[in-house]
Design a protein around this motif. Structure first.
Motif, PDB file in Angstrom:
ATOM      1  N   LEU A 225       3.293  -1.046   5.807  1.00 32.73           N
ATOM      2  CA  LEU A 225       2.850  -2.254   5.462  1.00 32.73           C
ATOM      3  C   LEU A 225       3.164  -3.480   6.341  1.00 32.73           C
ATOM      4  CD1 LEU A 225       3.270  -2.338   1.773  1.00 32.73           C
ATOM      5  CD2 LEU A 225       1.344  -1.645   2.993  1.00 32.73           C
ATOM      6  N   ARG A 226       4.435  -3.194   6.888  1.00 29.92           N
ATOM      7  CA  ARG A 226       4.791  -4.557   7.978  1.00 29.92           C
ATOM      8  C   ARG A 226       4.177  -4.274   9.234  1.00 29.92           C
ATOM      9  NH1 ARG A 226       9.962  -3.035   7.937  1.00 29.92           N
ATOM     10  NH2 ARG A 226       9.872  -1.680   9.600  1.00 29.92           N
ATOM     11  N   ALA A 227       4.054  -2.918   9.855  1.00 35.32           N
ATOM     12  CA  ALA A 227       3.033  -2.768  11.126  1.00 35.32           C
ATOM     13  C   ALA A 227       1.702  -3.320  10.831  1.00 35.32           C
ATOM     14  CB  ALA A 227       3.011  -1.183  11.303  1.00 35.32           C
ATOM     15  N   VAL A 228       1.166  -3.133   9.685  1.00 27.29           N
ATOM     16  CA  VAL A 228      -0.198  -3.779   9.582  1.00 27.29           C
ATOM     17  C   VAL A 228      -0.402  -5.252   9.709  1.00 27.29           C
ATOM     18  CG1 VAL A 228      -1.833  -3.884   7.664  1.00 27.29           C
ATOM     19  CG2 VAL A 228      -1.279  -1.700   8.424  1.00 27.29           C
ATOM     20  N   MET A 229       0.827  -5.842   8.983  1.00 24.06           N
ATOM     21  CA  MET A 229       0.919  -7.416   8.715  1.00 24.06           C
ATOM     22  C   MET A 229       0.822  -7.745  10.164  1.00 24.06           C
ATOM     23  SD  MET A 229       3.105  -9.270   5.949  1.00 24.06           S
ATOM     24  CE  MET A 229       4.490  -8.619   6.939  1.00 24.06           C
ATOM     25  N   ARG A 332     -10.991  -0.669  10.805  1.00 21.57           N
ATOM     26  CA  ARG A 332      -9.630  -1.039  10.575  1.00 21.57           C
ATOM     27  C   ARG A 332      -9.237  -1.560   9.152  1.00 21.57           C
ATOM     28  NH1 ARG A 332      -6.721  -5.597  11.637  1.00 21.57           N
ATOM     29  NH2 ARG A 332      -8.882  -6.608  12.592  1.00 21.57           N
ATOM     30  N   VAL A 333      -9.999  -2.612   8.756  1.00 22.95           N
ATOM     31  CA  VAL A 333      -9.889  -3.242   7.429  1.00 22.95           C
ATOM     32  C   VAL A 333     -10.318  -2.338   6.231  1.00 22.95           C
ATOM     33  CG1 VAL A 333     -10.737  -5.209   5.832  1.00 22.95           C
ATOM     34  CG2 VAL A 333     -10.309  -5.769   8.347  1.00 22.95           C
ATOM     35  N   VAL A 334     -10.845  -1.544   6.388  1.00 23.60           N
ATOM     36  CA  VAL A 334     -11.100  -0.693   5.292  1.00 23.60           C
ATOM     37  C   VAL A 334      -9.832   0.417   5.019  1.00 23.60           C
ATOM     38  CG1 VAL A 334     -12.390   1.325   4.515  1.00 23.60           C
ATOM     39  CG2 VAL A 334     -13.731  -0.567   5.035  1.00 23.60           C
ATOM     40  N   ALA A 335      -9.495   0.720   6.030  1.00 25.32           N
ATOM     41  CA  ALA A 335      -8.294   1.427   6.163  1.00 25.32           C
ATOM     42  C   ALA A 335      -6.998   0.956   5.714  1.00 25.32           C
ATOM     43  CB  ALA A 335      -8.188   2.380   7.543  1.00 25.32           C
ATOM     44  N   GLN A 336      -6.864  -0.098   6.339  1.00 19.45           N
ATOM     45  CA  GLN A 336      -5.667  -1.110   5.828  1.00 19.45           C
ATOM     46  C   GLN A 336      -5.784  -1.364   4.567  1.00 19.45           C
ATOM     47  OE1 GLN A 336      -5.072  -3.226  10.148  1.00 19.45           O
ATOM     48  NE2 GLN A 336      -5.734  -4.536   8.446  1.00 19.45           N
ATOM     49  N   SER A 337      -6.701  -1.967   4.015  1.00 19.50           N
ATOM     50  CA  SER A 337      -6.846  -2.386   2.517  1.00 19.50           C
ATOM     51  C   SER A 337      -6.650  -1.125   1.836  1.00 19.50           C
ATOM     52  CB  SER A 337      -8.267  -3.049   2.312  1.00 19.50           C
ATOM     53  OG  SER A 337      -8.625  -4.128   3.079  1.00 19.50           O
ATOM     54  N   SER A 338      -7.289  -0.029   2.017  1.00 23.70           N
ATOM     55  CA  SER A 338      -7.079   1.171   0.945  1.00 23.70           C
ATOM     56  C   SER A 338      -5.541   1.424   1.194  1.00 23.70           C
ATOM     57  CB  SER A 338      -7.930   2.255   1.327  1.00 23.70           C
ATOM     58  OG  SER A 338      -8.998   1.860   1.484  1.00 23.70           O
ATOM     59  N   LEU A 339      -4.954   1.487   2.236  1.00 20.20           N
ATOM     60  CA  LEU A 339      -3.479   1.745   2.560  1.00 20.20           C
ATOM     61  C   LEU A 339      -2.507   0.953   1.589  1.00 20.20           C
ATOM     62  CD1 LEU A 339      -1.454   3.114   5.483  1.00 20.20           C
ATOM     63  CD2 LEU A 339      -0.806   0.944   4.494  1.00 20.20           C
ATOM     64  N   LEU A 343      -0.429   2.136  -1.732  1.00 23.21           N
ATOM     65  CA  LEU A 343       1.092   1.880  -1.759  1.00 23.21           C
ATOM     66  C   LEU A 343       1.972   0.878  -2.671  1.00 23.21           C
ATOM     67  CD1 LEU A 343       1.588   2.499   2.029  1.00 23.21           C
ATOM     68  CD2 LEU A 343       1.906   3.983   0.098  1.00 23.21           C
ATOM     69  N   THR A 344       1.103   0.008  -3.303  1.00 24.41           N
ATOM     70  CA  THR A 344       1.728  -1.011  -3.874  1.00 24.41           C
ATOM     71  C   THR A 344       1.506  -1.002  -5.418  1.00 24.41           C
ATOM     72  OG1 THR A 344       1.023  -2.588  -2.012  1.00 24.41           O
ATOM     73  CG2 THR A 344       1.678  -3.631  -4.068  1.00 24.41           C
ATOM     74  N   PRO A 345       2.806  -1.243  -5.845  1.00 20.54           N
ATOM     75  CA  PRO A 345       2.607  -1.058  -7.716  1.00 20.54           C
ATOM     76  C   PRO A 345       1.880  -2.139  -8.221  1.00 20.54           C
ATOM     77  CG  PRO A 345       4.981  -0.750  -6.730  1.00 20.54           C
ATOM     78  CD  PRO A 345       3.983  -1.409  -5.570  1.00 20.54           C
ATOM     79  N   ASP A 346       1.178  -1.893  -9.413  1.00 24.53           N
ATOM     80  CA  ASP A 346       0.344  -2.771  -9.996  1.00 24.53           C
ATOM     81  C   ASP A 346       0.894  -4.256  -9.973  1.00 24.53           C
ATOM     82  OD1 ASP A 346      -1.687  -0.904 -10.248  1.00 24.53           O
ATOM     83  OD2 ASP A 346      -1.466  -0.438 -12.245  1.00 24.53           O
ATOM     84  N   ARG A 347       2.093  -4.406 -10.425  1.00 21.50           N
ATOM     85  CA  ARG A 347       2.605  -5.615 -10.841  1.00 21.50           C
ATOM     86  C   ARG A 347       2.937  -6.287  -9.424  1.00 21.50           C
ATOM     87  NH1 ARG A 347       8.207  -6.621 -10.633  1.00 21.50           N
ATOM     88  NH2 ARG A 347       9.299  -4.672  -9.884  1.00 21.50           N
ATOM     89  N   LEU A 349       0.616  -6.185  -6.739  1.00 23.57           N
ATOM     90  CA  LEU A 349      -0.542  -6.270  -5.993  1.00 23.57           C
ATOM     91  C   LEU A 349      -0.791  -7.807  -5.460  1.00 23.57           C
ATOM     92  CD1 LEU A 349      -2.748  -3.758  -7.921  1.00 23.57           C
ATOM     93  CD2 LEU A 349      -2.206  -3.691  -5.399  1.00 23.57           C
ATOM     94  N   GLY A 350      -0.551  -8.725  -6.367  1.00 25.51           N
ATOM     95  CA  GLY A 350      -1.067 -10.071  -5.732  1.00 25.51           C
ATOM     96  C   GLY A 350       0.040 -10.482  -4.820  1.00 25.51           C
ATOM     97  N   ARG A 351       1.285 -10.416  -5.044  1.00 25.38           N
ATOM     98  CA  ARG A 351       2.329 -10.696  -4.239  1.00 25.38           C
ATOM     99  C   ARG A 351       2.126 -10.241  -2.792  1.00 25.38           C
ATOM    100  NH1 ARG A 351       7.051 -10.306  -8.340  1.00 25.38           N
ATOM    101  NH2 ARG A 351       5.301  -9.461  -9.629  1.00 25.38           N
ATOM    102  N   MET A 352       1.938  -8.630  -3.011  1.00 23.44           N
ATOM    103  CA  MET A 352       1.579  -7.999  -1.718  1.00 23.44           C
ATOM    104  C   MET A 352       0.451  -8.631  -0.712  1.00 23.44           C
ATOM    105  SD  MET A 352      -0.798  -5.779  -0.082  1.00 23.44           S
ATOM    106  CE  MET A 352      -1.647  -5.216  -1.360  1.00 23.44           C
ATOM    107  N   SER A 353      -0.445  -8.971  -1.379  1.00 21.60           N
ATOM    108  CA  SER A 353      -1.784  -9.481  -0.911  1.00 21.60           C
ATOM    109  C   SER A 353      -1.479 -10.670  -0.277  1.00 21.60           C
ATOM    110  CB  SER A 353      -2.902  -9.662  -1.725  1.00 21.60           C
ATOM    111  OG  SER A 353      -4.178 -10.205  -1.486  1.00 21.60           O
TER     112      SER A 353
END
Length: 425
Positions: A225-229, A332-339, A343-347, A349-353
């Motif tokens: 996730l850090r590399a994507v960001m 790239r965005v489709v792959a990144q978004s799906s990843l 990888l993120t727990p439901d609770r 998801l907002g903070r990850m995004s």
């Protein structure tokens, strides 16, 4: 959720409503992408520095409310946030033609509208990304993101194609009304979605600062996730530099009118559509991780064709060179978004995004300012060269991370925020 295996998610009524809402909202957004700077260039005679400042205002919301938005969205249901932000954005945009007709429109008015619109867009996008796993399930995220990217790509073609002639016919300020209408109808379609996600359960003593830190810690400690960001942050900074001076280059150095500018930008949309149609197949063949860095490395160098263009036929050859940029970007965005979603727990998801958006989009306002300053000091052509080089270098963080060889992904459904999921292999 039962869906037919062949047509897939499009047979699901609620996903169909989201699909239609995405189409109209994105159409409004792409019309605005061309119409707003045209208002500044044609109606107000703004120079390169002011155009760059306008681009910065459009995306400054990510810095101003990016992190709090994620923590707040995690506390509430996402659908009402999407509805309200769509409708308010439509109302805010409609003030531009009204102010123009009243003789009150200034560059400062445009700055204010761009800033408010950008802040609302942050809340909308965070809610949108967080809503999708609840609506379709985690096992269908790649399919859902691919289909949504496909319709966004179609509107990337049609948006500038509509906006260019419309701006030439009724003027750029009035064209903004078409953008406002698209967002308003998008909000009404989102209102018709019937699926209701569970109400988030707050902690014993929820504190905004603590929740923000939890989201930051989760994303920054996860190597993929850090590399994507970080890669996104580099790409977006140089993309906005490039785009800020692209309209100036096309309008003032190549002498294109709004219809011609719209035609060039529609070529980018064609590439985006091809990328959306190919994203699932390419990700499956190349691997979810490698496709993230290969997409930028292969397609971004072709953007250097544009600064080589001269008035005449060569500009359309250069426009064809922009299509692979959009193709690679969507893959790239489709792959990144799906990843990211998997990888993120439901609770979280907002903070990850919101965290990913804060870091990766945080450089966008700077990109607008740098693009304007570079255009003023060195000219639009030199700025396009710098943007092309920077976008190509954005592949490095993913290449130097576990994404380089990560071909499959098994989602981790545990709800742990302090450790990276051990499902990447």
């Amino acid at each position: 959720m039962s869906t037919s295996s062949r047509p897939g998610l499009l047979h699901d009524p609620d996903f169909g409503r989201l699909f239609a809402a995405t189409a109209l909202g994105r159409l409004g957004d792409r019309i605005l992408f061309l119409a707003l700077p045209l208002v500044a260039i044609e109606a107000l005679g703004a120079d390169e520095l002011r155009i760059g400042a306008l681009a910065a205002m459009t995306t400054a919301g990510s810095l101003l409310v990016g992190l709090p938005a994620g923590a707040w969205v995690d506390r509430v249901r996402k659908r009402p946030v999407m509805i309200s932000t769509d409708l308010v954005r439509a109302l805010v945009l409609s003030t531009i033609p009204v102010a123009w007709w009243a003789g009150l429109l200034t560059i400062w008015w445009l700055y204010a509208v761009a800033l408010v619109h950008g802040v609302l867009t942050v809340f909308f996008d965070v809610a949108y990304v967080s809503c999708l796993p609840h609506l379709v399930g985690r096992d269908k995220l790649v399919e859902a993101n691919s289909k949504l990217s496909a319709i966004r790509s179609v509107t990337s073609i049609s948006g500038p194609t509509v906006a260019g002639p419309l701006a030439g016919l009724v003027g750029a300020p009035a064209t903004v009304l078409a953008s406002a209408a698209g967002m308003a109808v998008s909000g009404l379609l989102a209102l018709s979605i019937r699926t209701r996600e569970p109400r988030p359960e707050p902690g014993e003593h929820p504190r905004l600062g603590r929740e923000i830190r939890e989201g930051l810690r989760f994303v920054l400690r996860h190597p993929a996730l850090r590399a994507v960001m970080v890669g996104d942050a580099i790409f977006n900074l140089f993309l906005v530099m490039y785009q800020t001076m692209l309209l100036v280059f096309l309008e003032r150095e190549l002498g294109l009118r709004p219809f011609g500018v719209g035609l060039v930008l529609s070529g980018m949309g064609c590439g985006a559509l091809a990328g959306a149609l190919l994203a699932r197949r390419v990700s499956a063949r190349v691997g979810l991780g490698p496709v993230i860095w290969l997409a930028s490395l292969v397609t971004c160098p072709l953007t250097a064709l544009m600064p080589l263009a001269r008035p005449g036929w060569s500009v359309y050859v250069a426009a064809v060179g922009l299509a692979p940029l959009s193709l690679g970007g969507v893959v790239r965005v489709v792959a990144q978004s799906s990843l990211q979603q998997a990888l993120t727990p439901d609770r979280l998801l907002g903070r990850m995004s919101a965290t990913a958006r804060f870091v990766s989009w945080g450089g966008i306002p700077l990109g607008g300012l740098l693009g304007g300053a570079s255009g003023t000091a060195f000219g639009a052509t030199a700025t396009l060269w710098a943007g092309a080089a920077g976008m190509t270098l954005s592949a490095l963080p993913a290449f130097l991370s576990p994404l380089r060889t990560m071909h499959t992904l098994a989602t981790d459904k545990t709800d742990k925020a302090d450790t990276a999921p051990e499902s990447v292999r």
